[in-house]
Design a protein around this motif. Structure first.
Motif, mmCIF file in Angstrom:
data_model
loop_
_atom_site.group_PDB
_atom_site.id
_atom_site.type_symbol
_atom_site.label_atom_id
_atom_site.label_comp_id
_atom_site.label_asym_id
_atom_site.label_seq_id
_atom_site.Cartn_x
_atom_site.Cartn_y
_atom_site.Cartn_z
ATOM 1 N N TRP A 41 0.730 -1.846 -0.266
ATOM 2 C CA TRP A 41 0.279 0.285 0.017
ATOM 3 C C TRP A 41 0.760 1.284 -0.042
ATOM 4 O O TRP A 41 2.019 1.452 0.155
ATOM 5 N N ASN A 42 0.403 2.218 -0.347
ATOM 6 C CA ASN A 42 0.688 3.681 -0.420
ATOM 7 C C ASN A 42 0.730 3.375 1.509
ATOM 8 O O ASN A 42 -0.215 3.515 2.039
ATOM 9 N N LYS A 44 -0.329 6.506 2.512
ATOM 10 C CA LYS A 44 -1.856 6.845 3.083
ATOM 11 C C LYS A 44 -3.213 5.730 3.078
ATOM 12 O O LYS A 44 -3.847 6.363 3.864
ATOM 13 N N ASP A 45 -2.851 4.610 2.555
ATOM 14 C CA ASP A 45 -3.164 3.621 3.078
ATOM 15 C C ASP A 45 -3.120 3.226 4.371
ATOM 16 O O ASP A 45 -3.517 1.683 4.385
ATOM 17 N N LYS A 46 -1.860 3.614 5.217
ATOM 18 C CA LYS A 46 -1.633 2.922 6.360
ATOM 19 C C LYS A 46 -2.726 2.436 7.359
ATOM 20 O O LYS A 46 -3.182 0.652 7.690
ATOM 21 N N GLU A 47 -4.163 2.905 7.834
ATOM 22 C CA GLU A 47 -5.496 1.887 7.989
ATOM 23 C C GLU A 47 -5.838 0.571 7.614
ATOM 24 O O GLU A 47 -5.850 0.329 8.662
ATOM 25 N N GLU A 48 -5.696 1.043 6.025
ATOM 26 C CA GLU A 48 -6.305 -0.365 5.563
ATOM 27 C C GLU A 48 -5.046 -1.762 5.704
ATOM 28 O O GLU A 48 -5.649 -2.843 6.308
#
Length: 102
Positions: A41-42, A44-48
């Protein structure tokens, strides 16, 4: 600046004597660890990525004569526009599940 997150899976089958030298998460970040990349992931998608990690457990099946170890972790690092590693790494690991074999 860290810009990438990847989900890693490391596995090992160790003898009783090898387990004595094993340290938690060696399959991910140890000198002899060669984890497999499952997803990426990028930042910015850390929570995902963290939600995905929560679906897994680090399993330590401490058997006799062989122990089976499976570890999962998120690696946070910086990569260039071609996907090459530049710098890092920080880690988060899945919860543990310890099993006692024979």
């Amino acid at each position: 600046m860290l810009n990438t997150v990847r989900l890693l899976k490391g596995e090992a089958i160790l003898t009783k004597s090898e387990v004595k030298n094993f340290h938690k998460y060696d399959t991910i970040w140890g000198d002899d660890g060669y984890p497999k990349e499952l997803k990426k992931w990028n930042m910015k998608d850390k929570e995902e990525a963290k939600r995905e990690l929560s679906k897994y457990r680090c399993k330590y099946d401490m058997g006799n004569p062989l122990s089976h170890i499976t570890e999962y972790g998120l690696e946070y690092y910086e990569e260039d526009e071609d996907g090459n590693f530049i710098t890092g790494s920080d880690y988060d690991f899945a919860e543990d599940e310890v099993l006692q074999g024979d």
